[in-house]
Design an enzyme around this catalytic site. Sequence first.
Site, mmCIF file in Angstrom:
data_model
loop_
_atom_site.group_PDB
_atom_site.id
_atom_site.type_symbol
_atom_site.label_atom_id
_atom_site.label_comp_id
_atom_site.label_asym_id
_atom_site.label_seq_id
_atom_site.Cartn_x
_atom_site.Cartn_y
_atom_site.Cartn_z
ATOM 1 C CG MET A 29 -1.881 -1.204 1.163
ATOM 2 S SD MET A 29 -3.440 -0.922 1.991
ATOM 3 C CE MET A 29 -2.877 -0.677 3.656
ATOM 4 C CG LEU A 32 7.066 1.186 -0.916
ATOM 5 C CD1 LEU A 32 7.748 0.740 -2.215
ATOM 6 C CD2 LEU A 32 6.068 0.140 -0.456
ATOM 7 C CG HIS A 36 6.924 -2.151 2.034
ATOM 8 N ND1 HIS A 36 6.868 -1.009 2.790
ATOM 9 C CD2 HIS A 36 5.684 -2.697 2.092
ATOM 10 C CE1 HIS A 36 5.638 -0.859 3.279
ATOM 11 N NE2 HIS A 36 4.905 -1.875 2.877
ATOM 12 C CD GLU A 148 7.330 -15.402 8.868
ATOM 13 O OE1 GLU A 148 8.172 -14.982 9.682
ATOM 14 O OE2 GLU A 148 7.332 -16.541 8.391
ATOM 15 C CE LYS A 149 3.403 -4.593 11.063
ATOM 16 N NZ LYS A 149 2.573 -3.850 10.146
ATOM 17 C CB VAL A 176 12.288 -5.839 8.158
ATOM 18 C CG1 VAL A 176 13.464 -4.874 8.279
ATOM 19 C CG2 VAL A 176 12.576 -6.889 7.086
ATOM 20 N NE ARG A 187 -2.802 1.722 9.771
ATOM 21 C CZ ARG A 187 -3.025 0.676 8.978
ATOM 22 N NH1 ARG A 187 -2.156 -0.305 8.934
ATOM 23 N NH2 ARG A 187 -4.116 0.617 8.234
HETATM 24 P P1 AMP Z 1 1.494 -2.919 3.545
HETATM 25 O O1 AMP Z 1 2.028 -1.934 2.556
HETATM 26 O O2 AMP Z 1 1.622 -2.486 4.970
HETATM 27 O O3 AMP Z 1 0.120 -3.422 3.183
HETATM 28 O O4 AMP Z 1 2.460 -4.182 3.457
HETATM 29 C C1 AMP Z 1 2.750 -4.789 2.227
HETATM 30 C C2 AMP Z 1 3.500 -6.063 2.481
HETATM 31 O O5 AMP Z 1 4.704 -5.790 3.204
HETATM 32 C C3 AMP Z 1 2.702 -7.046 3.350
HETATM 33 O O6 AMP Z 1 2.923 -8.357 2.882
HETATM 34 C C4 AMP Z 1 3.300 -6.843 4.712
HETATM 35 O O7 AMP Z 1 3.191 -7.976 5.562
HETATM 36 C C5 AMP Z 1 4.751 -6.588 4.355
HETATM 37 N N1 AMP Z 1 5.415 -5.880 5.448
HETATM 38 C C6 AMP Z 1 5.015 -4.739 6.054
HETATM 39 N N2 AMP Z 1 5.852 -4.419 7.069
HETATM 40 C C7 AMP Z 1 6.794 -5.394 7.111
HETATM 41 C C8 AMP Z 1 7.932 -5.645 7.941
HETATM 42 N N3 AMP Z 1 8.270 -4.820 8.934
HETATM 43 N N4 AMP Z 1 8.664 -6.743 7.691
HETATM 44 C C9 AMP Z 1 8.341 -7.595 6.685
HETATM 45 N N5 AMP Z 1 7.278 -7.414 5.868
HETATM 46 C C10 AMP Z 1 6.514 -6.335 6.074
#
Ligand code: AMP
Length: 257
Positions: A29, A32, A36, A148-149, A176, A187
């Site tokens: 989303m 980044l 990501h 996995e977060k 991460v 966020r």
């Molecule tokens: P989002 O943009 O938050 O919807 O996340 C997109 C992808 O990145 C999803 O598969 C999340 O689980 C992954 N993601 C978000 N934060 C982390 C993190 N800290 N470590 C690993 N993957 C992440």
Amino acid sequence: MKILNTVAALREWRASVPGGKTIGLVPTMGALHLGHASLLDASERENDLTIATIFVNPTQFNQSTDFEKYPKTFESDLAMCEKYGADVVFSPSSADEMYPDHFLYRVSEHQLSNELCGEFRPGHFEGVLTVVLKLLNLAKADHAYFGEKDHQQLSLISGMARAFFLETKIIPCPTVREASGLAMSSRNLRLSPADKEIAPGLYRVISDFIDPLQARSELERLGFRVEYLVDREESGAIRRSVAAWLGEVRLIDNVRI
Ligand code: AMP
């Protein structure tokens, strides 16, 4: 790196990829960060071509303010995609592009999606599963990478892929963290300076406290409003998942203990 804004353009690009080439998909989303980047990195290593998607999916937000205030950093997102080896960035120009049906057709799961985050965010996982299925159908990727977060999201997406015999292999990627232990999250950008100091306590407490009730009260003592803190058995170990608010910002994390 190509930037594509329409479903038609993505389909055209996909149709032009020669048969022998493997494709990795990294849905995001935007806003980044290095979490990501780790997904992009894994995709780059394991595939010939990587598609990153940037779409703040309106159907997965159960609060309109959360949707409106979701951080947007498009220019630096593109730089990050380029740096970590994306070949294509798919960034739909509008919600209608992804929802020509206006969300009349949806993917629902009827068990896990009502628990944990689902209990507090009604409809959230329906929005997630629906948009991910659309992206998987468009990308026709060999592999798709998820963090996995968002462990519950990862479980539901893996379950959907099995249930609907999807061809794409779902690849889990480790969480991460900042040096402080705080799980990276878009966020986090919305945390006040004071709450930024408190936020690393989330990971520290769920990792250090054995008793979930004590962990919960310690988090409340630090200033978190805990939504849930749940220990569940998972293939021979315990996974502890938590959602807690600092001010207006909802943070989630999980660990195997
Ligand atoms: P989002 O943009 O938050 O919807 O996340 C997109 C992808 O990145 C999803 O598969 C999340 O689980 C992954 N993601 C978000 N934060 C982390 C993190 N800290 N470590 C690993 N993957 C992440």
